[in-house]
Design a protein around this motif. Structure first.
Motif, short mmCIF file in Angstrom:
data_model
loop_
_atom_site.label_atom_id
_atom_site.label_comp_id
_atom_site.label_asym_id
_atom_site.label_seq_id
_atom_site.Cartn_x
_atom_site.Cartn_y
_atom_site.Cartn_z
N GLU A 1 -5.14 -4.39 0.93
CA GLU A 1 -3.76 -4.01 1.15
C GLU A 1 -3.63 -2.49 1.20
N LYS B 1 1.88 -11.75 2.19
CA LYS B 1 0.78 -10.84 2.52
C LYS B 1 -0.35 -10.92 1.50
N ASP C 1 3.02 -3.03 4.76
CA ASP C 1 3.16 -4.48 4.89
C ASP C 1 2.00 -5.13 5.62
#
Length: 475
Positions: free
Chosen positions: A133, A157, A118
């Protein structure tokens, strides 16, 4: 002075926006202690209605990674603890093909410095501002000290990852970087970075549109790479045909190569008598055997095989102990300056004085028409000296002075796949491979009639020009 806070567009757990907008349409920042500061000069552009400006600290936390403990090293085997390095951070994700791993013992010592699926990463040392990510399979893995994680993210995100890649955020990162031997971006400076934020539903829409565009661009990049491979393969095939005598039609009226080789021997004998060159005591003449074959190639009847020492007046290399860099003067070239059939005079990193050049040039006596061939490191790149500009060479480049052979033909033919393989097979060394001049002189070259050499060069020039136009259009 009256301030109007933005209407709630989404919720921020355990934190709130510090920024408000004044009735006079200037941007102000309101701090938790109640103080207010005008930051209009920091706002790069106006955002649409419903958007707002915030600092990274308002919507997330930033935490550092951790280097391996002193004396520790990576595991020789794959463990359950991957250690994510900056070199693994590719394409805004993590490349898992070359991950390094640490033992349970080392993990215990740095277990507080992990990154979750996350979170986002941002590189902060050397290469600044690479953002990406974390794949699900790397959830909970360790993070290098040369990157930070952005965690506890209160907005989408993927949307934040996109925003952090934009030019104006990247410029903020660069402006906030400590300019030292290795540039470094401090955590506090990331936290103070300004970003625009839109309503949550719009964040999802932006992420969706971005993904469509990114997939489309990735497809284009893949197709470009495939086309570049086709261009390289086409050049490879052209040279393969050239060395086999199949690139241009044979002309029975051409003077055969055997006559050229005899004239070369006569010319070299005359130069030896005049004292201009020395006799090569090891030089020999190659005769056609029953199959007339080298490299598995059968030549046309008008062609001949010859060793490089047979068709060259001399073969030398550059200085083994070059003078130190003078900063200006005469260029001192290395293998890095020979590429794409050219001598790259605009990428010089070392220079010597004119007096030093006179000493160095006694070894090579570089002249127009000489063929330069890289023989250390990146072996097999070649170019022809086209003008009288002075330069000297380091040992990584050989100078071949062809005798009555088209230098452009020789330049191209040594790049053929068969001769490139021969150069690789005959190079020596461990850390950096190279080929000795004695070995190089034994390299066997196919010699076509002189007129056919010119036709081969012309056809290669035409074909390469078109292929390079395609290649350059892909950049």
């Amino acid at each position: 002075m009256e301030f109007h806070a933005w209407a709630p567009l989404f919720y921020f757990p355990r934190r709130y926006l510090n920024l408000t907008t004044c009735v006079n349409n200037l941007h102000y920042e309101k701090f938790q202690d109640g103080t207010v500061k005008c930051i209009e000069d920091e706002i790069p552009f106006e955002v649409p209605e419903g958007w707002c400006w915030a600092r990274v600290r308002d919507i997330a936390m930033v935490k550092g990674g951790k280097r391996l403990p002193k004396g520790a090293s990576f595991s020789e085997e794959i463990t359950t603890h991957a250690y994510i390095r900056v070199t693994d951070m590719k394409n805004h994700s993590v490349n898992i093909s070359n991950l390094r791993y640490i033992s349970d013992e080392i993990f215990s010592a740095i277990k507080n410095y992990t990154i979750a699926k996350d979170d986002l990463y941002v590189t902060i040392a050397g290469t600044i501002g690479v953002v990406g990510e974390i794949p699900d399979k790397l959830d909970g893995m360790n993070l290098t000290e040369n990157a930070v994680k952005i965690t506890n993210i209160a907005i989408n995100k993927s949307f934040l990852c996109i925003i952090l890649q934009t030019d104006f955020v990247q410029q903020q990162f660069q402006d906030k970087t400590h300019q030292v031997a290795m540039p470094k971006l401090a955590l506090e400076r990331i936290l103070s970075t300004l970003i625009p934020i839109c309503p949550y539903v719009q964040q999802l829409q932006i992420v969706d549109r971005f993904q469509i565009c990114d997939n489309f661009l990735s497809t284009i990049d893949t197709e470009k790479e495939e086309l570049q491979k086709i261009v390289s393969l086409s050049k490879y095939k052209i040279l393969d045909l050239a060395i086999r005598g199949k690139l241009v039609p044979q002309d029975p009226n051409d003077e055969p190569a055997s006559v050229i080789l005899e004239r070369i021997r006569t010319e070299k004998e005359e130069l030896i008598k005049q004292g201009k060159i020395k006799r090569d005591k090891k030089e020999s003449v190659i005769f056609k055997g029953d199959d007339n074959s080298y490299y598995g190639i059968h030549l046309p009847d008008s062609w001949n095989w010859a060793s490089l020492r047979e068709i060259a007046l001399s073969i030398s290399d550059g200085s083994h102990n070059p003078p130190p860099n003078n900063g200006s003067g005469i260029p001192l070239l290395s293998a890095a300056n020979i590429n794409d059939n050219s001598i790259l005079m605009n990428e010089i990193s070392r220079w010597i004085t004119n007096e030093e050049w006179k000493i160095e040039n006694q070894r090579t006596n570089i002249e127009v028409g000489d063929v330069l061939l890289t023989i250390v490191g990146s072996i097999g790149r070649s170019a022809v000296v086209q003008n009288n500009n002075h330069f000297a060479l380091q040992r990584s480049v050989a100078v071949i002075k062809p005798c009555l052979i088209n230098p452009l033909y020789l330049m191209h033919i040594v790049q053929s796949p068969q001769i490139q393989k021969w150069l690789t097979d005959n190079s020596k060394g461990t850390a950096q491979k190279g080929i000795y001049l004695n070995a190089l002189s034994l390299m066997i070259i196919p010699i076509p009639p002189l007129a056919e050499q010119a036709r081969i060069v012309e056809l290669i020039h035409i074909a390469y020009k078109q292929l390079d136009l395609i290649s350059n259009a892909l950049l």
